[in-house]
Design a protein around this motif. Structure first.
Motif, mmCIF file in Angstrom:
data_model
loop_
_atom_site.group_PDB
_atom_site.id
_atom_site.type_symbol
_atom_site.label_atom_id
_atom_site.label_comp_id
_atom_site.label_asym_id
_atom_site.label_seq_id
_atom_site.Cartn_x
_atom_site.Cartn_y
_atom_site.Cartn_z
ATOM 1 N N THR B 46 -61.690 -27.419 36.515
ATOM 2 C CA THR B 46 -61.510 -28.765 37.069
ATOM 3 C C THR B 46 -61.606 -29.840 35.991
ATOM 4 N N GLU B 47 -62.126 -29.476 34.814
ATOM 5 C CA GLU B 47 -62.165 -30.450 33.723
ATOM 6 C C GLU B 47 -60.762 -30.738 33.191
ATOM 7 N N LEU B 48 -59.834 -29.808 33.497
ATOM 8 C CA LEU B 48 -58.449 -30.032 33.080
ATOM 9 C C LEU B 48 -57.762 -30.947 34.078
ATOM 10 N N SER B 49 -56.876 -31.793 33.580
ATOM 11 C CA SER B 49 -56.065 -32.559 34.524
ATOM 12 C C SER B 49 -55.051 -31.621 35.156
ATOM 13 N N LEU B 50 -54.555 -31.991 36.312
ATOM 14 C CA LEU B 50 -53.609 -31.147 37.024
ATOM 15 C C LEU B 50 -52.354 -30.900 36.179
ATOM 16 N N ASP B 51 -51.885 -31.961 35.520
ATOM 17 C CA ASP B 51 -50.690 -31.825 34.673
ATOM 18 C C ASP B 51 -50.900 -30.780 33.587
ATOM 19 N N ARG B 52 -52.065 -30.884 32.941
ATOM 20 C CA ARG B 52 -52.385 -29.967 31.841
ATOM 21 C C ARG B 52 -52.445 -28.525 32.377
ATOM 22 N N PHE B 53 -53.109 -28.369 33.523
ATOM 23 C CA PHE B 53 -53.246 -27.054 34.133
ATOM 24 C C PHE B 53 -51.875 -26.453 34.420
ATOM 25 N N VAL B 54 -51.018 -27.241 35.065
ATOM 26 C CA VAL B 54 -49.671 -26.759 35.402
ATOM 27 C C VAL B 54 -48.899 -26.431 34.126
ATOM 28 N N GLN B 55 -49.056 -27.304 33.137
ATOM 29 C CA GLN B 55 -48.361 -27.090 31.865
ATOM 30 C C GLN B 55 -48.769 -25.757 31.224
ATOM 31 N N ILE B 56 -50.086 -25.455 31.291
ATOM 32 C CA ILE B 56 -50.563 -24.202 30.686
ATOM 33 C C ILE B 56 -50.032 -22.987 31.440
ATOM 34 N N VAL B 57 -50.237 -22.988 32.767
ATOM 35 C CA VAL B 57 -49.914 -21.757 33.499
ATOM 36 C C VAL B 57 -48.415 -21.581 33.726
ATOM 37 N N VAL B 231 -43.256 -9.918 25.583
ATOM 38 C CA VAL B 231 -42.628 -8.624 25.839
ATOM 39 C C VAL B 231 -43.636 -7.627 26.407
ATOM 40 N N SER B 232 -44.724 -7.413 25.668
ATOM 41 C CA SER B 232 -45.685 -6.404 26.104
ATOM 42 C C SER B 232 -47.113 -6.954 26.013
ATOM 43 N N GLU B 233 -47.265 -8.218 26.368
ATOM 44 C CA GLU B 233 -48.578 -8.852 26.317
ATOM 45 C C GLU B 233 -49.055 -9.105 27.751
ATOM 46 N N ILE B 234 -50.135 -8.410 28.156
ATOM 47 C CA ILE B 234 -50.628 -8.565 29.523
ATOM 48 C C ILE B 234 -51.505 -9.812 29.629
ATOM 49 N N ALA B 235 -51.684 -10.290 30.855
ATOM 50 C CA ALA B 235 -52.428 -11.541 31.073
ATOM 51 C C ALA B 235 -53.879 -11.474 30.581
ATOM 52 N N PRO B 236 -54.624 -10.375 30.871
ATOM 53 C CA PRO B 236 -56.007 -10.344 30.361
ATOM 54 C C PRO B 236 -56.074 -10.454 28.833
ATOM 55 N N PHE B 246 -60.154 -20.313 20.216
ATOM 56 C CA PHE B 246 -60.996 -21.405 20.714
ATOM 57 C C PHE B 246 -60.227 -22.351 21.619
ATOM 58 N N ARG B 247 -59.107 -21.882 22.206
ATOM 59 C CA ARG B 247 -58.386 -22.704 23.187
ATOM 60 C C ARG B 247 -58.952 -22.362 24.574
ATOM 61 N N TYR B 248 -60.201 -22.847 24.799
ATOM 62 C CA TYR B 248 -60.926 -22.498 26.010
ATOM 63 C C TYR B 248 -60.189 -22.938 27.270
ATOM 64 N N ALA B 249 -59.561 -24.125 27.211
ATOM 65 C CA ALA B 249 -58.875 -24.646 28.396
ATOM 66 C C ALA B 249 -57.790 -23.679 28.849
ATOM 67 N N ASP B 250 -57.017 -23.189 27.876
ATOM 68 C CA ASP B 250 -55.938 -22.253 28.212
ATOM 69 C C ASP B 250 -56.507 -20.977 28.827
ATOM 70 N N ALA B 251 -57.534 -20.422 28.162
ATOM 71 C CA ALA B 251 -58.150 -19.185 28.654
ATOM 72 C C ALA B 251 -58.657 -19.374 30.079
ATOM 73 N N THR B 252 -59.321 -20.518 30.313
ATOM 74 C CA THR B 252 -59.893 -20.792 31.626
ATOM 75 C C THR B 252 -58.813 -20.920 32.691
ATOM 76 N N ALA B 253 -57.739 -21.619 32.357
ATOM 77 C CA ALA B 253 -56.669 -21.829 33.344
ATOM 78 C C ALA B 253 -56.027 -20.506 33.741
ATOM 79 N N ILE B 254 -55.710 -19.671 32.753
ATOM 80 C CA ILE B 254 -55.089 -18.372 33.061
ATOM 81 C C ILE B 254 -56.053 -17.527 33.882
ATOM 82 N N ALA B 255 -57.331 -17.549 33.472
ATOM 83 C CA ALA B 255 -58.333 -16.742 34.181
ATOM 84 C C ALA B 255 -58.454 -17.176 35.634
ATOM 85 N N SER B 256 -58.431 -18.478 35.890
ATOM 86 C CA SER B 256 -58.621 -18.911 37.279
ATOM 87 C C SER B 256 -57.410 -18.543 38.135
#
Lengths: 301, 283
Positions: B46-57, B231-236, B246-256
């Motif tokens: 939730t610390e991410l703005s909605l735009d940023r979240f959508v942009q990441i995922v 090509v062969s990179e899984i989400a986890p 150290f791109r915690y925001a990206d990691a967090t967004a994908i994880a959620s």
């Protein structure tokens, strides 16, 4: 593992067998599949398991000894490997003890009393099963990592959780959280509360009732849960990988040590350490079969 | 007791002591280990703005990773459904030499640590491996391709289908099939119209469990995958990579996103199980 003989599962089979005397032709029953279908299915089952399960397992041992016995023992006795083994045993021991103590407490509260929200609480217990191990590690980094919620406070007071033993234990406890509870809760619910009530009414204290009545009643199921919990704790990779920091000789558990060796193209050494975990898996399955015969239950995930 | 009653748990009277303290400890333990850490993930998101979240995922790399994880997990669960059913049928309906061994082998993927399975499968299917060498002349590459990920996911998912369907088929009353046969049904009709509908909920549950496990799987996959972005990179794995950068925001967004997907799956599995219990109970 099915413990019944084929005749017990299917009484018709006993009759069939009795009829299998020379000169008497055995007739196909209504439930018997055609000969060809039966053996085709059995063949497919064996082929599939051989390809996907047996070959990989055999491969571990063959690769481990590919450079002879000396290379094998060298790989598992070098100092970094020994420290990884020690760390894995430590983390697993702490996690299993914590999960046993709190598992018993939770099972007592959930199974021996009636309250609203019970099924919801039970589904919360199972929650870690549906979380990716990587996410299980990530949540603790978000809490205790340097950029995490408690990161600055921990850093100020010089307490290390992430990239240290406490982080490894937390991540392992998270992924093994349901193992013991989900063995204890259904059994204790099934056993009911009559014996405990009798003990209490005869004047025993709550703790004494637990030690003398409840614990002996669930001991095999508890051991079963501990066994599965331990196997997962020693073998956990994803969650531990995220919180470990991969400091060689310090925060590398056995599975992480295997990864590092493999990525450094030290394949034989990597497989050598892997045989220890493969051996653990085999021992676990044999002990599991024994315990299932004690508890009298079938297989389930 | 106050802690327990505060969250709406109310117990009925019992002579057995210790409800308050054990329930309090249970909820505290559950919160510390499971609930608060998971809540931290959503809090961080939730610390991410909605735009940023959508942009990441919705970035190409993330979408490709999610598509790969979910697509291959679906395919692997489907293969497990087919072969798992055949294996269950063989174990529960036939007697043959090696049946007990076959039964015991099913649990290997549960017990074998994922890293061990990962290196073993990779080595086996590499171009100079036992199976890879056989497949190479046919032009089939398994290790370091998406096909390799699929093989690893089949490996780890198999026991879920078998162990979910097995008890149901063992309990199935064979007289039903005999009745169908005496009424003139062919063997195939009896199996498809009598047996299959009865074990269908268990098949679905097993499929969903295998799928859920495969989506989150990490250890056995990363060795064999080759881990090529897009090509062969899984989400986890992408979560781990972002974390290491150290791109915690990206990691967090994908994880959620993944966590919400697995909660929905869990909900469906629970619903399926209740549905199947009702069906079996009603018969």
């Amino acid at each position: 593992m099915s413990l019944l003989t084929a005749e017990q599962i299917d009484p018709a089979l006993a009759v069939d067998r009795a009829q299998e005397r020379p000169g008497i032709r055995r007739r196909r029953g209504a439930n018997d599949d055609p000969f060809v279908v039966k053996w085709a299915i059995i063949l497919v089952a064996f082929a599939f398991l051989a390809l996907f399960i047996v070959l990989p397992l055999i491969n571990v041992f063959v690769q481990a000894f590919s450079k002879g016995r000396e290379a094998y023992f060298a790989a598992i006795t070098e100092p970094v490997a020994v420290s990884a083994i020690t760390l894995t045993l430590t983390v697993a021991a702490i996690s299993v003890v914590l999960n046993t103590v709190f598992g018993l407490i939770a099972a007592w509260a959930i199974a021996k009393f009636q309250f609203r929200g019970k099924s919801f609480l039970i589904s919360l217990v199972d929650l870690p099963f549906s979380v990716s191990p990587v996410i299980a590690g990530l949540v603790f980094v978000l809490l205790f990592g340097l950029q995490g919620i408690f990161g600055p406070a921990l850093h100020a007071s010089d307490i290390k959780i992430i990239f240290a033993l406490p982080g490894l234990v937390l991540a392992t406890v998270f992924v093994t959280f349901p193992f013991i509870m989900r063995e204890l809760i259904p059994l204790m619910q099934e056993q009911g509360t009559q014996e405990e009530e009798a003990a209490i009414l005869l004047g025993a204290s709550g703790l004494r009732t637990f030690w003398r009545i409840t614990l002996p009643n669930v001991k095999w199921a508890l051991l079963y849960g501990v066994l599965l919990c331990n196997a997962r704790a020693m073998g956990e990779f994803g969650a531990v990988s995220v919180v470990s920091g991969h400091i060689r000789g310090e925060t590398n558990t056995m599975p992480l040590h295997i990864e590092i060796l493999y990525n450094e193209y030290q394949f034989q050494a990597s497989f050598a350490v892997a045989t220890l975990l493969a051996g653990l898996a085999i021992v676990t399955l044999i002990a599991k079969a024994f315990l299932e015969s004690r508890i009298g239950k079938g297989n389930r995930p | 007791m106050s802690g327990a009653s505060a969250i709406g748990l109310r117990r009925y009277r019992s002579v057995i002591p210790g409800f308050g303290i054990t329930m309090g400890i249970t909820i505290l333990w559950l919160s510390l280990i499971v609930l608060i850490p998971l809540a931290a993930l959503f809090l961080k998101t939730t610390e991410l703005s909605l735009d940023r979240f959508v942009q990441i995922v919705t970035s190409d790399r993330v979408l490709n990773a999610l598509r790969l994880s979910f697509g291959l997990s679906l395919a692997a669960a489907a293969v497990n459904l087919v072969f798992g059913s055949l294996i269950v049928w063989a174990i529960t309906r036939y007697t043959f030499p090696g049946r007990r061994i076959l039964d015991a082998l099913i649990d290997i993927p549960f017990a074998l640590p994922t890293a061990v399975a990962g290196i073993a499968l990779t080595n086996l299917y590499a171009e100079n491996g036992w199976l890879g060498a056989l497949l190479a002349p046919l032009g089939i590459k398994v290790s370091f391709t998406p096909l390799g990920i699929f093989v690893a996911l089949v490996f780890i998912g198999l026991p879920f289908v078998v162990r979910t369907v097995q008890p149901v088929l063992e309990d199935l009353d064979k007289e039903l099939e005999e009745v169908a046969a005496t009424l003139g049904a062919s063997r195939w009709t009896a199996v498809s119209r009598v047996v299959l509908p009865t074990i269908f909920p268990a098949l679905l549950t097993g499929f969903a469990l295998a799928f859920a496990r495969a989506v989150g799987e990490y250890g056995s996959v990363i060795f064999i995958a080759g881990n090529l972005p897009n090509v062969s990179e899984i989400a986890p794995l992408l979560i781990v990579i972002r974390l290491e950068e150290f791109r915690y925001a990206d990691a967090t967004a994908i994880a959620s996103v993944m966590l919400i997907a697995s909660f929905i799956l869990l909900f469906i599995i629970n619903w399926l199980q209740r549905w199947s219990e009702k069906r079996v109970g009603g018969q």
